[in-house]
Design a protein around this motif. Structure first.
Motif, PDB file in Angstrom:
ATOM      1  N   HIS A 180       6.467   2.605   7.968  1.00 18.99           N
ATOM      2  CA  HIS A 180       5.942   3.299   6.787  1.00 18.99           C
ATOM      3  C   HIS A 180       5.007   2.438   5.945  1.00 18.99           C
ATOM      4  O   HIS A 180       4.054   2.943   5.379  1.00 18.99           O
ATOM      5  CB  HIS A 180       7.096   3.829   5.942  1.00 18.99           C
ATOM      6  CG  HIS A 180       7.775   4.996   6.565  1.00 18.99           C
ATOM      7  ND1 HIS A 180       7.459   6.291   6.252  1.00 18.99           N
ATOM      8  CD2 HIS A 180       8.700   5.076   7.544  1.00 18.99           C
ATOM      9  CE1 HIS A 180       8.178   7.121   6.986  1.00 18.99           C
ATOM     10  NE2 HIS A 180       8.951   6.404   7.775  1.00 18.99           N
ATOM     11  N   PHE A 181       5.285   1.156   5.879  1.00 11.27           N
ATOM     12  CA  PHE A 181       4.457   0.303   5.023  1.00 11.27           C
ATOM     13  C   PHE A 181       3.477  -0.530   5.856  1.00 11.27           C
ATOM     14  O   PHE A 181       3.129  -1.639   5.485  1.00 11.27           O
ATOM     15  CB  PHE A 181       5.344  -0.580   4.145  1.00 11.27           C
ATOM     16  CG  PHE A 181       6.092   0.194   3.093  1.00 11.27           C
ATOM     17  CD1 PHE A 181       5.581   0.341   1.815  1.00 11.27           C
ATOM     18  CD2 PHE A 181       7.305   0.810   3.385  1.00 11.27           C
ATOM     19  CE1 PHE A 181       6.252   1.074   0.845  1.00 11.27           C
ATOM     20  CE2 PHE A 181       7.993   1.549   2.428  1.00 11.27           C
ATOM     21  CZ  PHE A 181       7.465   1.678   1.153  1.00 11.27           C
TER      22      PHE A 181
ATOM     23  N   VAL B  81       0.208  -0.082   6.739  1.00 14.15           N
ATOM     24  CA  VAL B  81      -1.240  -0.097   6.494  1.00 14.15           C
ATOM     25  C   VAL B  81      -1.519  -0.824   5.180  1.00 14.15           C
ATOM     26  O   VAL B  81      -0.902  -0.533   4.155  1.00 14.15           O
ATOM     27  CB  VAL B  81      -1.806   1.336   6.457  1.00 14.15           C
ATOM     28  CG1 VAL B  81      -3.305   1.321   6.175  1.00 14.15           C
ATOM     29  CG2 VAL B  81      -1.514   2.051   7.773  1.00 14.15           C
TER      30      VAL B  81
ATOM     31  N   GLY C 296       0.834  -1.192   0.000  1.00 14.37           N
ATOM     32  CA  GLY C 296       0.000   0.000   0.000  1.00 14.37           C
ATOM     33  C   GLY C 296       0.873   1.248   0.000  1.00 14.37           C
ATOM     34  O   GLY C 296       2.037   1.206   0.406  1.00 14.37           O
ATOM     35  N   ASP C 297       0.313   2.351  -0.448  1.00 10.41           N
ATOM     36  CA  ASP C 297       1.053   3.618  -0.449  1.00 10.41           C
ATOM     37  C   ASP C 297       1.429   3.986   0.989  1.00 10.41           C
ATOM     38  O   ASP C 297       0.558   4.214   1.819  1.00 10.41           O
ATOM     39  CB  ASP C 297       0.163   4.706  -1.061  1.00 10.41           C
ATOM     40  CG  ASP C 297       0.829   6.088  -1.045  1.00 10.41           C
ATOM     41  OD1 ASP C 297       2.024   6.169  -0.689  1.00 10.41           O
ATOM     42  OD2 ASP C 297       0.145   7.069  -1.394  1.00 10.41           O
ATOM     43  N   PRO C 298       2.725   4.062   1.294  1.00 16.66           N
ATOM     44  CA  PRO C 298       3.116   4.364   2.679  1.00 16.66           C
ATOM     45  C   PRO C 298       2.719   5.769   3.114  1.00 16.66           C
ATOM     46  O   PRO C 298       2.656   6.039   4.310  1.00 16.66           O
ATOM     47  CB  PRO C 298       4.646   4.209   2.660  1.00 16.66           C
ATOM     48  CG  PRO C 298       5.035   4.392   1.231  1.00 16.66           C
ATOM     49  CD  PRO C 298       3.892   3.875   0.417  1.00 16.66           C
ATOM     50  N   GLU C 299       2.463   6.644   2.169  1.00 20.71           N
ATOM     51  CA  GLU C 299       2.021   8.002   2.512  1.00 20.71           C
ATOM     52  C   GLU C 299       0.502   8.105   2.570  1.00 20.71           C
ATOM     53  O   GLU C 299      -0.027   9.162   2.947  1.00 20.71           O
ATOM     54  CB  GLU C 299       2.571   9.015   1.506  1.00 20.71           C
ATOM     55  CG  GLU C 299       4.086   9.021   1.370  1.00 20.71           C
ATOM     56  CD  GLU C 299       4.785   9.178   2.707  1.00 20.71           C
ATOM     57  OE1 GLU C 299       4.246   9.874   3.577  1.00 20.71           O
ATOM     58  OE2 GLU C 299       5.867   8.573   2.882  1.00 20.71           O
TER      59      GLU C 299
END
Lengths: 388, 388
Positions: B269-270, B272, B83-86
């Motif tokens: 960061h990763f 979620v 998933g997008d870490p941001e």
């Protein structure tokens, strides 16, 4: 008003007197603002693209098993229920697979999550963590994040990890944790089981041995240490690579029951999603799919090696789903990553010598490999300096 | 061989000399082995059932929005990608919803995850964390897990949080963190916006104010503080409750950019999942579904209150998807939880006085509510001591 400690912030609306605000802990204040990996979504935004050929994060281009997708789909209507915090069914299946007890297993939201848990529970501020220089960046991220002292030994010139140098450094530095990614990321190289056993035997008694085997599924049978752990070894496995479940966040640690019980005291009990648990369990039941992925990845590695050879460039031996291909200098390799990105191809590169003149490319589908090869050829032409 | 520090383990196979093994940090060794919440899966195993009427964990009995299910289903084929870490798209939508910048937002794998991050970054071993006694157990779990000193003030007799006592204790103890669950869990009671503002204004300058608004969606409009944060307030929201995405693990914090930047330095960061991000974004786009859930939950609260009244028992005023119903003594409430479990109904109970003689029941579907009422009546009959 007497001065108070702490940074101050102005109230832009009222112009009121500035007020101090709470500060992070001294240890956290020391941590630099870094991001181990910039996401492809962010890179795409930077170059104004909506998507990229995504072969930079060692994700599986072959997706999850259809059985895993089906199991996750079936789980969606129950998404309003938390996943089982004990991952009982999954741990039962994993115990059978590895010939251990479920008390030897803990499930986490990816190896990154488990690495954070290990560092947090077994090493305090100032303790030493030892690894091969330039190996997996997220371990380093946690080491820095928890205020540990990082010790490294250089790898060999071909990127392979120098196990005997690690052993010697461990005897000298008496680290709390020795970390070995095997196969290694980003080099892709493998330390054979005898060398792993040699390193383990050399470690001081108080040292925890963290064996990150994220890419184990791609390794030839018999090359990794046999199943089993002793009281100071933690082995990490993930569903993010061959199983194609990176986006679901699920991995596990195999360790002594005392170690698992320690994690149990502070881990995030409800941290693994319901769909991830269902998908991982179903994926374990589809070994034929994993075998197909592994075979296709082997073909892709051969292709990448042939591409490098065609240009007279080295490719590191890989036991993973990615290959490091030489470009030239560090600057040239950076230019290659950037040039590929501008052509819509996402790859990454090792940050540390001796392989910082290489790029690291994930094995894509045959179509993705062809797109990569075309872009690689084109960017190579544009690099001003002659390569090698 | 000289004695070495550390516990020892025998090698059962060879009978070799015992060898010390690595120990957790001193701080982690002090943490007791506790589990904030035993899962319904585990409880079902204990009573030999394969499923339970699941109204004990404040999950949504009404599932996720069909749009969220569809979005998650569509995301499954791409589960092999992180998933997008941001969480860029989701944060963009949330920023529009709350009238803030995306720099005011961080997405985590549930509020439990974010609470751990807050404690880790802002409070060091020995720092004081202050909360209302008996409020959300997972905050306490992190406080203990990170070696903080827990300070509490008792709630009022009716379970409501005593904000002025919290304020007075904050002035006296100068805690690093003041935690307020609003509405509260497990009591379900609400502190109105003026009282929240009063507490905030009374806090010492170095105190971080953590406002856990997990149940915000169930609160009447205007009762919670208006959108917005100052430099030392963190507001937490989740998709686990009204949005029905507990099993997907996704929540967010709203805070000053400096606070978010601190989290950014050490967060996972990763962490979620891809499906969770897709589901949350789609759920934000279906306010009509959330409104239906909230309306049905209000009907269920009325039913539970009527059930309690029918037996002459108190029910605490609730602004959430659960109601605390009086049973009698602590032992009687425990017997009620156990009796319900034996009849296949999963509820929990507050652990701390003055409401430890209550059970906490999630608003189920009309069918689940009927099953609960029937079982409640039956178990009440079996309790030896007359109630009240």
């Amino acid at each position: 008003m007497p001065s108070r400690r702490g940074a101050a912030t102005a109230n832009p609306k009222s112009g009121e007197e500035m007020e101090p605000f709470p500060q992070p802990t001294p240890q956290i204040r020391e941590v630099p603002a870094t991001t181990p990996f910039v996401a492809p979504e962010e890179l795409a935004r930077r170059v104004g693209r909506t998507s990229l050929v995504r072969i930079g994060a060692n994700e599986s281009s072959f997706g999850p098993s259809p059985r895993a997708i089906e199991a996750m789909r079936d789980s969606l209507a129950l998404t309003s229920y938390y996943g089982d915090p004990e991952s009982f069914e999954l741990r039962t299946a994993l115990a059978a697979r590895h010939g251990c007890a479920i008390d030897n297993l803990v499930v986490g939201a990816g190896i990154d999550d488990l690495l954070g848990l290990i560092v947090r529970t077994y090493a305090a501020r100032g303790d030493v963590a030892l690894m091969s220089h330039g190996s997996y960046a997220t371990f380093t991220y946690h080491v820095v994040g928890y205020g540990l002292t990082l010790a490294t030994v250089p790898p060999f010139e071909d990127g392979a990890i120098d196990v005997d140098a690690l052993a010697a450094a461990a005897v000298e530095r008496r680290p709390k944790i020795v970390y070995l990614a095997n196969p290694d990321n980003p080099s892709g190289t493998l330390v054979d089981r005898d060398a792993v056993a040699r390193l383990r035997a050399a470690l001081p008694p108080q040292t925890l041995f963290v064996l990150d085997e994220a890419y184990a599924d791609f390794v030839a049978p018999g090359a990794l240490p046999p199943d089993g752990v002793d009281a100071r070894t933690i082995r990490l496995r993930t569903f993010s690579k061959a199983h194609g479940l990176a986006g679901a966040r699920i991995a596990y640690a195999i360790a002594a029951p005392e170690v698992i019980a320690t994690f149990q005291k502070v881990r995030l009990h409800f941290g693994v999603s319901r769909a991830a648990q269902a998908g991982a369990l179903a994926s374990l039941g589809d070994p034929a799919f994993i075998a197909e992925v592994v075979a296709e990845v082997a073909r892709g590695r051969d292709e990448y090696r042939a591409l490098a050879a065609r240009h007279g460039l080295r490719a590191l031996p890989s036991h993973t789903n990615f290959v490091c291909i030489e470009v030239g200098t560090r600057a040239q390799a950076e230019a290659m990553v950037h040039g590929l990105l501008e052509r819509g191809v996402f790859v990454r590169k090792p940050g540390a010598p001796p392989i910082d003149g290489f790029i690291r490319v994930t094995i894509g589908t045959p179509e993705e490999r062809a797109l990569f090869a075309e872009a690689f050829d084109a960017v190579l032409e544009t690099l001003r300096e002659p390569v090698r």
